[in-house]
Design a protein around this motif. Structure first.
Motif, PDB file in Angstrom:
ATOM      1  N   GLY A   1      11.386  -2.083  -0.495  1.00 38.63           N
ATOM      2  CA  GLY A   1      12.609  -1.762   0.230  1.00 38.63           C
ATOM      3  C   GLY A   1      13.774  -1.644  -0.729  1.00 38.63           C
ATOM      4  N   GLU A   2      14.983  -1.683  -0.154  1.00 37.77           N
ATOM      5  CA  GLU A   2      16.165  -1.474  -0.974  1.00 37.77           C
ATOM      6  C   GLU A   2      16.815  -2.762  -1.451  1.00 37.77           C
ATOM      7  OE1 GLU A   2      18.155   1.733   1.676  1.00 37.77           O
ATOM      8  OE2 GLU A   2      18.719   2.191  -0.402  1.00 37.77           O
ATOM      9  N   PHE A   3      17.101  -3.647  -0.524  1.00 38.88           N
ATOM     10  CA  PHE A   3      17.892  -4.830  -0.877  1.00 38.88           C
ATOM     11  C   PHE A   3      17.281  -6.092  -0.299  1.00 38.88           C
ATOM     12  CE2 PHE A   3      21.092  -2.173  -2.547  1.00 38.88           C
ATOM     13  CZ  PHE A   3      21.305  -1.140  -1.661  1.00 38.88           C
ATOM     14  N   CYS A   4      17.444  -7.183  -1.034  1.00 40.88           N
ATOM     15  CA  CYS A   4      16.920  -8.478  -0.598  1.00 40.88           C
ATOM     16  C   CYS A   4      18.018  -9.250   0.137  1.00 40.88           C
ATOM     17  CB  CYS A   4      16.444  -9.287  -1.790  1.00 40.88           C
ATOM     18  SG  CYS A   4      15.143  -8.514  -2.770  1.00 40.88           S
ATOM     19  N   PHE A   5      18.494  -8.708   1.228  1.00 37.95           N
ATOM     20  CA  PHE A   5      19.611  -9.346   1.921  1.00 37.95           C
ATOM     21  C   PHE A   5      19.258 -10.732   2.440  1.00 37.95           C
ATOM     22  CE2 PHE A   5      22.466  -6.178   1.238  1.00 37.95           C
ATOM     23  CZ  PHE A   5      22.259  -4.980   1.897  1.00 37.95           C
ATOM     24  N   SER A   6      18.120 -10.841   3.107  1.00 37.97           N
ATOM     25  CA  SER A   6      17.716 -12.126   3.694  1.00 37.97           C
ATOM     26  C   SER A   6      16.257 -12.020   4.101  1.00 37.97           C
ATOM     27  CB  SER A   6      18.560 -12.445   4.933  1.00 37.97           C
ATOM     28  OG  SER A   6      18.213 -11.569   5.985  1.00 37.97           O
ATOM     29  N   PRO A   7      15.582 -13.162   4.303  1.00 38.77           N
ATOM     30  CA  PRO A   7      14.183 -13.101   4.740  1.00 38.77           C
ATOM     31  C   PRO A   7      14.004 -12.329   6.046  1.00 38.77           C
ATOM     32  CG  PRO A   7      14.674 -15.276   3.894  1.00 38.77           C
ATOM     33  CD  PRO A   7      15.971 -14.536   3.942  1.00 38.77           C
ATOM     34  N   THR A   8      14.940 -12.503   6.973  1.00 36.39           N
ATOM     35  CA  THR A   8      14.836 -11.774   8.236  1.00 36.39           C
ATOM     36  C   THR A   8      14.942 -10.272   7.993  1.00 36.39           C
ATOM     37  OG1 THR A   8      15.781 -13.616   9.469  1.00 36.39           O
ATOM     38  CG2 THR A   8      15.872 -11.448  10.506  1.00 36.39           C
TER      39      THR A   8
ATOM     40  N   ASP B   1      12.714   0.871  -9.220  1.00 35.51           N
ATOM     41  CA  ASP B   1      13.151   1.762  -8.151  1.00 35.51           C
ATOM     42  C   ASP B   1      13.307   1.060  -6.811  1.00 35.51           C
ATOM     43  OD1 ASP B   1      11.074   4.477  -9.398  1.00 35.51           O
ATOM     44  OD2 ASP B   1      13.140   3.910  -9.895  1.00 35.51           O
ATOM     45  N   ASN B   2      12.614  -0.068  -6.631  1.00 37.55           N
ATOM     46  CA  ASN B   2      12.594  -0.715  -5.320  1.00 37.55           C
ATOM     47  C   ASN B   2      12.602  -2.235  -5.445  1.00 37.55           C
ATOM     48  OD1 ASN B   2      10.828   1.972  -4.764  1.00 37.55           O
ATOM     49  ND2 ASN B   2      11.947   1.376  -2.925  1.00 37.55           N
ATOM     50  N   ALA B   3      13.209  -2.869  -4.498  1.00 34.95           N
ATOM     51  CA  ALA B   3      13.008  -4.302  -4.332  1.00 34.95           C
ATOM     52  C   ALA B   3      11.615  -4.514  -3.735  1.00 34.95           C
ATOM     53  CB  ALA B   3      14.069  -4.886  -3.401  1.00 34.95           C
ATOM     54  N   ILE B   4      11.005  -5.634  -4.074  1.00 39.41           N
ATOM     55  CA  ILE B   4       9.684  -5.967  -3.548  1.00 39.41           C
ATOM     56  C   ILE B   4       9.767  -7.329  -2.865  1.00 39.41           C
ATOM     57  CG2 ILE B   4       7.269  -6.421  -4.071  1.00 39.41           C
ATOM     58  CD1 ILE B   4       8.031  -3.538  -4.531  1.00 39.41           C
ATOM     59  N   ALA B   5       9.207  -7.384  -1.681  1.00 43.88           N
ATOM     60  CA  ALA B   5       9.226  -8.631  -0.914  1.00 43.88           C
ATOM     61  C   ALA B   5       7.811  -9.076  -0.574  1.00 43.88           C
ATOM     62  CB  ALA B   5      10.024  -8.445   0.370  1.00 43.88           C
ATOM     63  N   TRP B   6       7.677 -10.367  -0.417  1.00 43.69           N
ATOM     64  CA  TRP B   6       6.470 -10.949   0.159  1.00 43.69           C
ATOM     65  C   TRP B   6       6.804 -11.360   1.583  1.00 43.69           C
ATOM     66  CZ3 TRP B   6       1.716 -10.756  -1.894  1.00 43.69           C
ATOM     67  CH2 TRP B   6       1.603 -10.528  -3.264  1.00 43.69           C
TER      68      TRP B   6
ATOM     69  N   SER C   1      14.821  -8.254  -6.532  1.00 44.59           N
ATOM     70  CA  SER C   1      15.591  -7.022  -6.490  1.00 44.59           C
ATOM     71  C   SER C   1      14.993  -5.938  -7.385  1.00 44.59           C
ATOM     72  CB  SER C   1      17.037  -7.301  -6.917  1.00 44.59           C
ATOM     73  OG  SER C   1      17.067  -7.731  -8.274  1.00 44.59           O
ATOM     74  N   ALA C   2      15.469  -4.719  -7.190  1.00 43.74           N
ATOM     75  CA  ALA C   2      14.973  -3.578  -7.959  1.00 43.74           C
ATOM     76  C   ALA C   2      15.203  -3.773  -9.450  1.00 43.74           C
ATOM     77  CB  ALA C   2      15.644  -2.296  -7.479  1.00 43.74           C
TER      78      ALA C   2
ATOM     79  N   TYR D   1      14.283  -8.467   5.135  1.00 47.64           N
ATOM     80  CA  TYR D   1      13.181  -7.773   4.484  1.00 47.64           C
ATOM     81  C   TYR D   1      11.870  -7.893   5.269  1.00 47.64           C
ATOM     82  CZ  TYR D   1      13.276 -12.203   1.615  1.00 47.64           C
ATOM     83  OH  TYR D   1      13.371 -13.493   1.156  1.00 47.64           O
ATOM     84  N   ALA D   2      11.787  -8.864   6.153  1.00 49.98           N
ATOM     85  CA  ALA D   2      10.593  -8.922   7.017  1.00 49.98           C
ATOM     86  C   ALA D   2      10.589  -7.751   7.999  1.00 49.98           C
ATOM     87  CB  ALA D   2      10.554 -10.237   7.785  1.00 49.98           C
ATOM     88  N   ARG D   3      11.770  -7.273   8.370  1.00 48.85           N
ATOM     89  CA  ARG D   3      11.853  -6.216   9.383  1.00 48.85           C
ATOM     90  C   ARG D   3      12.079  -4.832   8.802  1.00 48.85           C
ATOM     91  NH1 ARG D   3      15.769  -9.270  13.864  1.00 48.85           N
ATOM     92  NH2 ARG D   3      14.310 -10.927  14.380  1.00 48.85           N
ATOM     93  N   ALA D   4      12.822  -4.765   7.685  1.00 48.14           N
ATOM     94  CA  ALA D   4      13.274  -3.460   7.212  1.00 48.14           C
ATOM     95  C   ALA D   4      12.401  -2.847   6.132  1.00 48.14           C
ATOM     96  CB  ALA D   4      14.710  -3.560   6.690  1.00 48.14           C
ATOM     97  N   PHE D   5      11.686  -3.688   5.386  1.00 52.65           N
ATOM     98  CA  PHE D   5      10.905  -3.136   4.290  1.00 52.65           C
ATOM     99  C   PHE D   5       9.697  -2.391   4.836  1.00 52.65           C
ATOM    100  CE2 PHE D   5      12.116  -5.462   0.148  1.00 52.65           C
ATOM    101  CZ  PHE D   5      13.447  -5.378   0.472  1.00 52.65           C
ATOM    102  N   ASN D   6       9.239  -1.422   4.084  1.00 52.41           N
ATOM    103  CA  ASN D   6       8.080  -0.663   4.511  1.00 52.41           C
ATOM    104  C   ASN D   6       7.140  -0.476   3.333  1.00 52.41           C
ATOM    105  OD1 ASN D   6       9.435   1.233   2.965  1.00 52.41           O
ATOM    106  ND2 ASN D   6      10.394   2.151   4.761  1.00 52.41           N
ATOM    107  N   SER D   7       6.333   0.514   3.421  1.00 49.94           N
ATOM    108  CA  SER D   7       5.304   0.763   2.402  1.00 49.94           C
ATOM    109  C   SER D   7       4.440  -0.471   2.225  1.00 49.94           C
ATOM    110  CB  SER D   7       5.940   1.168   1.061  1.00 49.94           C
ATOM    111  OG  SER D   7       6.702   2.321   1.219  1.00 49.94           O
TER     112      SER D   7
END
Length: 124
Positions: free
Chosen positions: A98-105, A30-35, A51-52, A107-113
Motif C-alpha cells: 500500500g501507500e502509507f502506514c497510517f495505522s493498523p486499522t 515503491d510501496n509500504a508493506i504491511a503484515w 514505509s516505502a 492498512y488492514a483495510r486499505a492495502f491490497n495486492s
C-alpha cells in the motif's frame, strides 16, 4: 505485483518465528508493506507496517515489544520477527502492499495486492 509470505508454523507459547514476504514486480522503495493477520471468526487485524522508504515502522498495540518488522532491499523481502508468541497470535498472516502506514486499522483495510498467507499456530 506479487507478494509471497512464508515462514509460518507450529510453535509453543513463548517461542519465536520469522516470517518472510518476498516481493516481485516492484521494489520495496515503491510501496509500504504491511503484515495483516486473520484468525477464524475474527476480523482482519493489522499487525505491522514498514514505509516505502523503510524509515518508518508501525505496530499494533498487541504486538509492540514482541514483533519487529524489517526489510532487505537486495532480496526485495520484508521480514516479521515474532518473539514471545502467545496463543492469541494464532492466525493466517498475509503481507500486503500500500501507500502509507497510517495505522493498523488503515492498512488492514486499505492495502491490497495480498499474497498467499502463511499459517502461524501457537500452542499453550
Amino acid at each position: 505485483v506479487q507478494l509471497q509470505a512464508s515462514g509460518g508454523g507450529l510453535v509453543q507459547a513463548g517461542g519465536s518465528l520469522r516470517l518472510s514476504c518476498a516481493a516481485s514486480g516492484f521494489t520495496l522503495d515503491d510501496n509500504a508493506i504491511a503484515w495483516v493477520r486473520q484468525a477464524p471468526g475474527k476480523e482482519r487485524e493489522g499487525v505491522s507496517c514498514i514505509s516505502a522508504g523503510g524509515s518508518e515502522t508501525d505496530y499494533a498495540d498487541s504486538v509492540k515489544g514482541r514483533f519487529t518488522i524489517s526489510r532487505d532491499i537486495v532480496k526485495n523481502t520484508v521480514y516479521l520477527q515474532m518473539n514471545s508468541l502467545r496463543p492469541d497470535d494464532t492466525a493466517i498472516y498475509h503481507c500486503a502492499a500500500g501507500e502509507f502506514c497510517f495505522s493498523p486499522t488503515y492498512y488492514a483495510r486499505a492495502f491490497n495486492s495480498w499474497g498467499q498467507g502463511t499459517q502461524v499456530t501457537v500452542s499453550s
